[in-house]
Design an enzyme around this catalytic site. Sequence first.
Site, PDB file in Angstrom:
ATOM      1  N   THR A  36       1.102  -1.305  -0.259  1.00 43.68           N
ATOM      2  CA  THR A  36      -0.381   0.373   0.351  1.00 43.68           C
ATOM      3  C   THR A  36       0.775   0.943  -0.046  1.00 43.68           C
ATOM      4  O   THR A  36       2.037   1.118   0.249  1.00 43.68           O
ATOM      5  CB  THR A  36      -0.893   0.296   1.292  1.00 43.68           C
ATOM      6  OG1 THR A  36      -0.157   0.528   2.015  1.00 43.68           O
ATOM      7  CG2 THR A  36      -1.816  -1.098   1.751  1.00 43.68           C
ATOM      8  N   ALA A  82       0.753  -6.663   9.669  1.00 40.99           N
ATOM      9  CA  ALA A  82      -0.322  -6.056   8.039  1.00 40.99           C
ATOM     10  C   ALA A  82      -1.344  -5.124   8.968  1.00 40.99           C
ATOM     11  O   ALA A  82      -2.086  -5.914   9.468  1.00 40.99           O
ATOM     12  CB  ALA A  82      -0.599  -6.694   7.142  1.00 40.99           C
ATOM     13  N   SER A  85      -2.035   2.043   9.665  1.00 40.38           N
ATOM     14  CA  SER A  85      -1.917   2.192  10.898  1.00 40.38           C
ATOM     15  C   SER A  85      -1.700   3.481  11.582  1.00 40.38           C
ATOM     16  O   SER A  85      -1.542   4.248  12.328  1.00 40.38           O
ATOM     17  CB  SER A  85      -0.407   1.413  11.084  1.00 40.38           C
ATOM     18  OG  SER A  85       0.741   2.925  10.234  1.00 40.38           O
ATOM     19  N   ASP A 126      -0.978  -0.690  22.191  1.00 40.84           N
ATOM     20  CA  ASP A 126      -1.396   0.455  23.092  1.00 40.84           C
ATOM     21  C   ASP A 126      -2.346   0.393  23.364  1.00 40.84           C
ATOM     22  O   ASP A 126      -3.812   1.155  24.239  1.00 40.84           O
ATOM     23  CB  ASP A 126      -0.176   0.508  24.469  1.00 40.84           C
ATOM     24  CG  ASP A 126      -0.136   1.606  23.295  1.00 40.84           C
ATOM     25  OD1 ASP A 126      -0.647   2.777  22.238  1.00 40.84           O
ATOM     26  OD2 ASP A 126       1.191   2.768  24.649  1.00 40.84           O
ATOM     27  N   GLU A 127      -3.137   1.354  22.034  1.00 42.91           N
ATOM     28  CA  GLU A 127      -4.378   2.327  21.431  1.00 42.91           C
ATOM     29  C   GLU A 127      -5.727   1.373  22.128  1.00 42.91           C
ATOM     30  O   GLU A 127      -6.441   2.331  22.248  1.00 42.91           O
ATOM     31  CB  GLU A 127      -3.838   2.996  20.116  1.00 42.91           C
ATOM     32  CG  GLU A 127      -2.658   4.118  20.153  1.00 42.91           C
ATOM     33  CD  GLU A 127      -3.197   4.636  18.857  1.00 42.91           C
ATOM     34  OE1 GLU A 127      -4.211   4.806  18.393  1.00 42.91           O
ATOM     35  OE2 GLU A 127      -1.753   5.631  18.485  1.00 42.91           O
ATOM     36  N   ALA A 155     -10.261   0.695  17.864  1.00 38.21           N
ATOM     37  CA  ALA A 155     -11.421  -0.320  17.608  1.00 38.21           C
ATOM     38  C   ALA A 155     -11.334  -0.956  16.456  1.00 38.21           C
ATOM     39  O   ALA A 155     -11.277  -2.072  17.102  1.00 38.21           O
ATOM     40  CB  ALA A 155     -12.880   0.832  16.842  1.00 38.21           C
ATOM     41  N   LYS A 157      -7.972  -2.631  15.700  1.00 43.73           N
ATOM     42  CA  LYS A 157      -7.098  -3.464  16.248  1.00 43.73           C
ATOM     43  C   LYS A 157      -8.069  -4.308  17.375  1.00 43.73           C
ATOM     44  O   LYS A 157      -7.800  -5.752  17.702  1.00 43.73           O
ATOM     45  CB  LYS A 157      -6.126  -2.208  16.513  1.00 43.73           C
ATOM     46  CG  LYS A 157      -5.165  -1.838  15.428  1.00 43.73           C
ATOM     47  CD  LYS A 157      -4.407  -3.023  14.797  1.00 43.73           C
ATOM     48  CE  LYS A 157      -2.975  -3.252  15.186  1.00 43.73           C
ATOM     49  NZ  LYS A 157      -2.359  -4.065  14.451  1.00 43.73           N
TER      50      LYS A 157
END
Length: 339
Positions: A36, A82, A85, A126-127, A155, A157
């Site tokens: 990408t 993948a 991000s 960690d998000e 959300a 992730k």
Amino acid sequence: MKIIVTGGAGFIGGNFIHHMVNKYPQYQIICLDALTYAGNMETLKSVMEKPNFKFIKGDIADREFVYGLFEDEKPDIIVNFAAESHVDRSIDDPEVFLKTNYIGTGVLLDACRKYGIKRYHQVSTDEVYGDLPLDRTDLFFTEETPLHTSSPYSASKAAADLLVQAYHRTFGIPVTISRCSNNYGPYHFPEKLIPLIIANCLNEKPLPVYGKGENVRDWLYVEDHCRAIDLIIHDGRVGEVYNIGGHNERTNLQVVKTIIHALGKSEDLITYVTDRLGHDMRYAIDPTKIKNELGWEPTTLFDEGIKKTIQWYLDNKSWWENIISGEYQKYYDKMYVGR
Ligand code: NAD
Ligand code: TDX
């Protein structure tokens, strides 16, 4: 041992491939990447000719392709980096985040179920824990902290993490999950804070700081993250989550000023711009579990890591200049002009 590393043409996956290809010449390392906007073959240049490395272009959300790959390669381990991000892009257009981060993870898990696997490792963030208040510096994210996401990125992730855990419980897939804090280091795509500020500083362009610049991130040098994942896939306990981070908290403004001073530029370049929607205030990891179970600790403190990172961007100008001179410019203008 045959390991498929997805997203290996990106920032952390690329660093992980360098680490694994050089450390384990007896392993076969395969990079699967859709290339990408964030994927870059230049990042893999130094490993392309190595006998224990192979690159395959493909989309983790393409079921037929992924099943074919598993049938051909019969991997022992999958390490899934993948993803889409970037939080700001997820606010602009969430859909591809759901497709890659959630559906893509589901396709990989289905392939593991169908063809068998020794370990599936999910690289999370960690998000997924949301954020911590600025005035409670005694609080940290542990593996028990409830998932509480803020952005479409986090959300997607968190949804993927839940799917990974469900496939472990329901189908017995041998999984592990790692949740790491903000990484920085070589090959970091220039849309993210640290490389963006370095590139803009070097080009004497305004340095966009969201809101007041008081948000806190817990910065980890990317090699420390790679070492942690290496330990988890070899010695981590199946079904477990491991937080990765190293008590290197800085406000965004501190980070920006550190870079300005290291490059001998003026603080007048700082430009405060409209804040990110839903902007998380503070991330901070408690890494006790991975330290106690696997003996992992970060080895590069922020003051040393940021110097090495700045030097890398000075020594590898063509890597990032190629990126910012192309399609990226349209993204930059859309995101920052008149903000
Ligand atoms: P990145 O954006 O630099 O790289 C992502 C890579 O994935 C690119 O090479 C891209 O081409 C590839 N990719 C995207 N969609 C794909 C698809 N459908 N199929 C195959 N490949 C695809 O990302 P990064 O910063 O290196 O992050 C890697 C992973 O680590 C992500 O899962 C991210 O959520 C996680 N993470 C990142 C950080 C950080 O600070 N950057 C921190 C914690 C966790
Ligand atoms: O131009 C900017 N100005 C600014 O003030 C940019 C790009 C960012 N920021 C702020 C927003 C954040 O508070 O800097 C901080 C860091 O921003 P990013 O580099 O976009 O990272 P962040 O949103 O913290 O997310 C990163 O860490 C967790 C990664 O991009 C995620 O993939 C990872 O999961």
